[in-house]
Design a protein around this motif. Structure first.
Motif, mmCIF file in Angstrom:
data_model
loop_
_atom_site.group_PDB
_atom_site.id
_atom_site.type_symbol
_atom_site.label_atom_id
_atom_site.label_comp_id
_atom_site.label_asym_id
_atom_site.label_seq_id
_atom_site.Cartn_x
_atom_site.Cartn_y
_atom_site.Cartn_z
ATOM 1 N N ASP A 242 -23.124 -3.813 -51.141
ATOM 2 C CA ASP A 242 -22.234 -4.726 -51.864
ATOM 3 C C ASP A 242 -20.782 -4.298 -51.647
ATOM 4 N N LYS A 243 -19.926 -5.259 -51.373
ATOM 5 C CA LYS A 243 -18.514 -4.956 -51.147
ATOM 6 C C LYS A 243 -17.849 -4.390 -52.411
ATOM 7 N N ILE A 244 -18.376 -4.776 -53.576
ATOM 8 C CA ILE A 244 -17.774 -4.298 -54.826
ATOM 9 C C ILE A 244 -18.044 -2.810 -55.036
ATOM 10 N N ILE B 292 -18.923 -0.588 -52.647
ATOM 11 C CA ILE B 292 -18.758 0.236 -51.455
ATOM 12 C C ILE B 292 -17.736 1.353 -51.665
ATOM 13 N N GLU B 293 -16.837 1.169 -52.634
ATOM 14 C CA GLU B 293 -15.846 2.203 -52.916
ATOM 15 C C GLU B 293 -16.477 3.447 -53.547
ATOM 16 N N LEU B 294 -17.704 3.311 -54.026
ATOM 17 C CA LEU B 294 -18.409 4.466 -54.614
ATOM 18 C C LEU B 294 -18.892 5.440 -53.554
ATOM 19 N N LEU B 295 -18.798 5.060 -52.287
ATOM 20 C CA LEU B 295 -19.198 5.960 -51.196
ATOM 21 C C LEU B 295 -18.113 7.013 -50.979
ATOM 22 N N GLU B 296 -18.428 8.239 -51.298
ATOM 23 C CA GLU B 296 -17.473 9.333 -51.087
ATOM 24 C C GLU B 296 -17.724 9.965 -49.728
ATOM 25 N N LYS C 64 -18.800 5.982 -43.155
ATOM 26 C CA LYS C 64 -18.899 4.730 -43.906
ATOM 27 C C LYS C 64 -19.356 3.586 -42.995
ATOM 28 N N LYS C 65 -18.894 3.565 -41.760
ATOM 29 C CA LYS C 65 -19.327 2.527 -40.813
ATOM 30 C C LYS C 65 -20.825 2.642 -40.533
ATOM 31 N N LYS C 66 -21.301 3.881 -40.411
ATOM 32 C CA LYS C 66 -22.740 4.086 -40.179
ATOM 33 C C LYS C 66 -23.561 3.601 -41.369
ATOM 34 N N TYR C 67 -23.069 3.871 -42.566
ATOM 35 C CA TYR C 67 -23.780 3.419 -43.758
ATOM 36 C C TYR C 67 -23.843 1.893 -43.814
ATOM 37 N N LEU C 68 -22.746 1.242 -43.465
ATOM 38 C CA LEU C 68 -22.729 -0.226 -43.486
ATOM 39 C C LEU C 68 -23.718 -0.792 -42.471
ATOM 40 N N THR C 69 -23.801 -0.167 -41.303
ATOM 41 C CA THR C 69 -24.721 -0.646 -40.264
ATOM 42 C C THR C 69 -26.175 -0.474 -40.690
ATOM 43 N N GLN C 70 -26.510 0.711 -41.214
ATOM 44 C CA GLN C 70 -27.912 0.966 -41.579
ATOM 45 C C GLN C 70 -28.323 0.229 -42.845
ATOM 46 N N SER C 71 -27.373 -0.051 -43.728
ATOM 47 C CA SER C 71 -27.715 -0.767 -44.960
ATOM 48 C C SER C 71 -28.199 -2.185 -44.672
ATOM 49 N N ILE C 72 -27.787 -2.739 -43.535
ATOM 50 C CA ILE C 72 -28.254 -4.071 -43.149
ATOM 51 C C ILE C 72 -29.739 -4.026 -42.797
#
Length: 562
Positions: A287-289, A291-295, A301-309
């Motif tokens: 969730d874009k809302i 995503i700021e919780l990712l420290e 962060k790019k890897k997390y976005l790719t794998q979360s899909i």
């Protein structure tokens, strides 16, 4: 050789501006000094390494500077008294302190007493300190510092203005390390500094100590690989690779990857907790809302976005639940490695669609991953022995109700002269038309490969509890005919009918595994193999008598009837 000063001392804050991650407290203290609104007893509490003692020293220096006509370089060190309560915790030490408090300062307006680790004072020492703390002289200010506020008696707490220091955030610690790198001429990857900040767990002093250690190891160039190797931590790639294997149901590769983690010296408890945190981060990245919780760093962060899909929310929720259960049961388990391995196998089986209804702790059968024995006929005999003969017996004794295979849509009997029956016949004719696989792959395969997969499917049915259809598939060995045609023989019409019902799933399984969509299965009725199984008690006894003739003598001796 120049004397080395550790970073924790070299870069210790000298002003409130330099204190990392405690802006609310430093602003409060600074305003209290400017507005002459400072309490005479303050308590600084919080985790280790977050700046309690540093803030106490800065405050002690600032108090006298505010009203002094001297330069700001004057630190009034002779007006600051620092006491370590860990080693000076007796009543005599406190009485000596209270005697000194009565004497006013020679220069400056205040005498400041910093008592570090105040929770280490004995109960009698606390009681001796109460009166002085409640009614101190006008020129005395007490600053108490502790990591364990709950150990201080309530009567002391009620006489102090309490400041709760928080853990320093990962991003704040990382940014401060960047500043130090610039001052020291060190080039560092963003992820490398992020790992150091995470390892420090909210303590800036620990972060600086780790930083010195890593610089000693890798020199002026800090890379993520060098940091993870020196600190012996599991980096993001380990969890990313493991999650890819879990999503693809690759249980053998998952177990090998976990074995590699153990070989590096990591505990299974540490790994499963890290994996649960990784699943949590993937859930946050959806969730874009949130995503700021990712420290994490920008690259991670790019890897997390790719794998979360790739990872669905139901998968992540179930995986987190199973990992959490493993964490709770880890200490009580006698075979800790097996517990983690079972958890990983269960997580890897979440997205497996081989069965419609799966139990909560379902694990993909091992037959999907390991090669079978090269002798299919021999294995068929073994499978036939495992198949319950009573189920086969029931099938053979029943009279066939239908002469031809019936589709699901036409299983209800209707009158042949009714309009409904005519409509159903049209529907059956339309449904008989199979899907066109002309454009699908048709890889070649051998008869042995076919027979191996056939046995694998029989074993799969047995594990599901479908022993009846498994026994029918085990009555003969499939034979490969030209043009990818497969022939199979059954002993009676009832078995032929049941085989046709189970044929679509078997055909779909073989087509996918062999990557050949031109395969077709033809069933033949061969009554010569009908007596392959012993159905009646007499037939069973005769079979047993062939193996051991003494059974007949035993029957005659005891006059047993069959």
């Amino acid at each position: 050789m120049e004397h080395f000063i550790v970073s924790a001392r070299k870069y210790r804050p000298q002003n409130f501006v330099d204190v990392v991650g405690q802006q609310a407290i430093t602003n409060t203290l600074d305003n209290a000094i400017k507005n002459n609104h400072l309490a005479q007893a303050l308590l600084f509490t919080g985790p280790r390494g977050v700046g309690k003692t540093s803030c106490a020293r800065i405050l002690a220096k600032k108090i006298n500077q505010q009203n002094a006509e001297l330069s700001e370089d004057e630190d009034f060190a002779f007006n600051i008294f620092e006491l370590d309560a860990a080693s000076n915790n007796s009543v005599d030490d406190i009485r000596s302190l209270t005697d000194q408090v009565r004497i006013p300062p020679q220069t400056g307006q205040y005498k400041i007493y910093i008592i570090d680790e105040v929770h280490m004072l004995s109960a009698s020492a606390f009681n001796a300190f109460l009166k002085t703390l409640e009614e101190p002289p006008a020129h005395a200010i007490f600053i108490l510092a502790t990591t364990e506020k709950h150990k201080i008696i309530p009567t002391i707490l009620s006489r102090c203005q309490i400041f709760d220091f928080k853990r320093i955030g990962v991003l704040d610690a990382k940014n401060y390390l960047k500043i130090i790198c610039e001052k020291e001429g060190i080039t560092a990857e963003d992820d490398a500094l992020h790992i150091i900040a995470q390892k420090a767990d909210g303590a800036m002093r620990d972060a600086l100590s780790i930083f010195d250690r890593v610089v000693s190891f890798s020199g002026k160039n800090l890379t993520r690989q060098a940091v993870t190797e020196n600190l012996n931590v599991l980096d993001y790639d380990t969890y990313f690779n493991m999650t890819d294997l879990l999503l693809n149901n690759k249980i053998p590769e998952v177990l090998n990857a976990f074995n590699t983690v153990l070989a590096k010296g990591f505990e299974g408890h540490h790994f499963i907790n890290g994996l649960a945190s990784h699943f949590r981060d993937l859930l946050v990245a959806k969730d874009k809302i949130t995503i700021e919780l990712l420290e994490v760093g920008d690259a991670a962060k790019k890897k997390y976005l790719t794998q979360s899909i790739k990872a669905s929310i139901p998968f992540l929720m179930q995986a987190i639940h199973k990992a959490n259960d493993c964490d709770l049961n880890y200490r009580a388990s006698k075979n800790k490695r097996l517990l983690v391995e079972l958890t990983l196998m269960q997580i890897a089986s979440i997205t497996f669609d081989g069965e419609k209804k799966k139990p909560a702790n379902y694990i993909i059968p091992a037959t999907f991953f390991q090669a079978l024995s090269p002798a299919p006929k021999k294995i068929i005999k073994i499978v036939q022995k495992k198949v319950a003969p009573l189920e086969t017996q029931k099938l053979s004794e029943q009279k066939p109700k239908l002469e031809k295979p019936v589709l699901k849509s036409a299983q209800r009997r209707t009158s042949s002269l009714s309009l409904k029956s005519i409509h159903q016949k049209k529907v059956v004719k339309k449904s008989v038309v199979e899907e066109n696989f002309d454009n699908h792959p048709k890889d070649s395969f051998t008869e042995k490969q076919l027979q191996d997969l056939w046995i694998s499917y029989i074993t799969f049915l047995q594990q599901k509890g479908e022993r009846s259809i498994a026994s029918i598939f085990a009555t003969d060995v499939p034979k490969l005919e030209p043009n990818f045609k497969v022939s199979f023989s059954v002993p009676n019409k009832l078995m032929e009918e049941q085989f046709r019902k189970g044929r679509p799933k078997l055909l779909n399984f073989l087509r996918k595994k062999l990557n050949n969509y031109g395969i077709d299965i033809f069933v033949k009725l061969n009554e010569t193999i009908e007596k392959k199984f012993a159905y009646t008690p007499l037939e069973k006894f005769n079979k047993m008598k062939e193996v051991n003739p003494l059974l007949e003598k035993l029957r005659q001796t005891f006059e047993l009837d069959l």
